[in-house]
Design a protein around this motif. Structure first.
Motif, mmCIF file in Angstrom:
data_model
loop_
_atom_site.group_PDB
_atom_site.id
_atom_site.type_symbol
_atom_site.label_atom_id
_atom_site.label_comp_id
_atom_site.label_asym_id
_atom_site.label_seq_id
_atom_site.Cartn_x
_atom_site.Cartn_y
_atom_site.Cartn_z
ATOM 1 N N MET A 1 0.584 -1.154 -0.013
ATOM 2 C CA MET A 1 0.107 -0.033 -0.031
ATOM 3 C C MET A 1 0.926 1.335 -0.065
ATOM 4 N N PRO A 2 0.838 2.024 -1.101
ATOM 5 C CA PRO A 2 1.467 3.247 -0.997
ATOM 6 C C PRO A 2 0.909 4.254 -0.344
ATOM 7 N N TYR A 3 1.932 5.235 0.340
ATOM 8 C CA TYR A 3 1.480 6.437 1.097
ATOM 9 C C TYR A 3 1.227 7.482 0.372
ATOM 10 N N ALA A 4 1.418 7.904 -0.907
ATOM 11 C CA ALA A 4 1.131 9.088 -1.582
ATOM 12 C C ALA A 4 -0.327 9.033 -2.102
ATOM 13 N N ALA A 5 -1.227 9.892 -1.987
ATOM 14 C CA ALA A 5 -2.847 9.815 -2.258
ATOM 15 C C ALA A 5 -2.848 9.453 -3.542
ATOM 16 N N ASN A 6 -2.140 9.838 -4.682
ATOM 17 C CA ASN A 6 -2.469 9.522 -6.123
ATOM 18 C C ASN A 6 -2.212 8.086 -6.422
ATOM 19 N N LEU A 7 -1.231 7.647 -5.552
ATOM 20 C CA LEU A 7 -0.579 6.065 -5.845
ATOM 21 C C LEU A 7 -1.701 5.269 -5.133
ATOM 22 N N GLU A 8 -2.210 5.490 -4.087
ATOM 23 C CA GLU A 8 -3.187 4.986 -3.296
ATOM 24 C C GLU A 8 -4.196 4.831 -4.104
ATOM 25 N N ARG A 9 -4.784 5.733 -4.627
ATOM 26 C CA ARG A 9 -6.040 5.709 -5.490
ATOM 27 C C ARG A 9 -5.846 4.683 -6.879
ATOM 28 N N MET A 10 -4.559 4.506 -7.200
ATOM 29 C CA MET A 10 -4.375 3.556 -8.061
ATOM 30 C C MET A 10 -4.342 2.017 -7.633
ATOM 31 N N ALA A 11 -4.127 1.979 -6.162
ATOM 32 C CA ALA A 11 -3.695 0.644 -5.872
ATOM 33 C C ALA A 11 -5.239 0.096 -5.054
ATOM 34 N N VAL A 12 -6.226 0.931 -4.819
ATOM 35 C CA VAL A 12 -7.465 0.387 -4.573
ATOM 36 C C VAL A 12 -8.437 0.584 -5.549
ATOM 37 N N PRO A 13 -9.716 -0.292 -5.262
ATOM 38 C CA PRO A 13 -10.688 -0.326 -6.238
ATOM 39 C C PRO A 13 -11.504 1.201 -6.168
ATOM 40 N N GLN A 14 -11.921 1.586 -7.265
ATOM 41 C CA GLN A 14 -12.587 2.800 -7.491
ATOM 42 C C GLN A 14 -13.824 2.737 -8.080
ATOM 43 N N VAL A 15 -14.820 3.799 -8.459
ATOM 44 C CA VAL A 15 -16.093 3.623 -8.765
ATOM 45 C C VAL A 15 -15.874 3.069 -10.147
ATOM 46 N N GLU A 16 -15.093 3.643 -10.908
ATOM 47 C CA GLU A 16 -14.937 3.493 -12.584
ATOM 48 C C GLU A 16 -14.659 1.706 -12.653
ATOM 49 N N ASP A 17 -13.608 1.217 -11.666
ATOM 50 C CA ASP A 17 -13.248 0.075 -11.692
ATOM 51 C C ASP A 17 -14.639 -1.067 -11.757
ATOM 52 N N ILE A 18 -15.519 -0.465 -10.677
ATOM 53 C CA ILE A 18 -16.783 -1.387 -10.318
ATOM 54 C C ILE A 18 -17.583 -1.320 -11.699
ATOM 55 N N VAL A 19 -17.638 -0.080 -12.360
ATOM 56 C CA VAL A 19 -18.710 -0.025 -13.489
ATOM 57 C C VAL A 19 -18.076 -0.411 -14.695
ATOM 58 N N ARG A 20 -16.812 -0.847 -14.765
ATOM 59 C CA ARG A 20 -16.182 -1.537 -16.036
ATOM 60 C C ARG A 20 -16.672 -3.056 -15.673
ATOM 61 N N ALA A 21 -16.675 -3.491 -14.535
ATOM 62 C CA ALA A 21 -16.677 -4.766 -14.306
ATOM 63 C C ALA A 21 -18.010 -5.122 -14.412
#
Length: 130
Positions: free
Chosen positions: A95-115
């Motif tokens: 798990m990264p500490y930088a907010a922008n990298l953390e966003r890439m490491a955890v599921p986001q709304v867009e990921d759920i919509v695509r799935a």
């Protein structure tokens, strides 16, 4: 479409369900309040109703709750599935500490919509884009 999620992802899953509803995809969301005992009967009843399954969790993809849910559904409700199960999980990285990298490491709304769109055959399959 059915989405099963752990409580930390509830907001994202609900937002994704609202976005999908605009596209004519209606999601049934199950918020697991505990994983022991795992409410297998509710999950399997919903799979039998919706014929789809998407699991959402922030943990690693291997050996997680989503994997256990998928195994349970395959054992008890496989013949009801009309599409492959979609598992949305955190990236397999520390798990990264930088907010922008953390966003890439955890599921986001867009990921759920695509799935969800893949599960409902409304988009290009993941293998076709690779």
């Amino acid at each position: 479409m059915l989405a099963v999620e752990l409580s930390t992802n509830r907001l994202f899953v609900v937002q994704a369900a609202e976005m999908l509803e605009k596209d004519g995809i209606y999601a049934e969301v199950i918020n697991l309040r505990s994983i022991r005992p795992l409410d297998r009967s509710t999950i399997n009843a919903s799979v039998r109703k919706t014929n789809r399954l998407i699991t959402v969790e922030e943990g690693f993809p291997q050996h997680g709750v989503g994997a256990e849910i998928c195994a349970s559904v395959v054992e008890e409700s496989f013949s009801y599935l009309d599409a492959p199960v979609e598992r949305i999980a955190g990236a397999d990285v520390p798990m990264p500490y930088a907010a922008n990298l953390e966003r890439m490491a955890v599921p986001q709304v867009e990921d759920i919509v695509r799935a969800a769109k893949r599960a409902c055959y409304r988009s290009v399959p993941l293998a076709a884009t690779a």
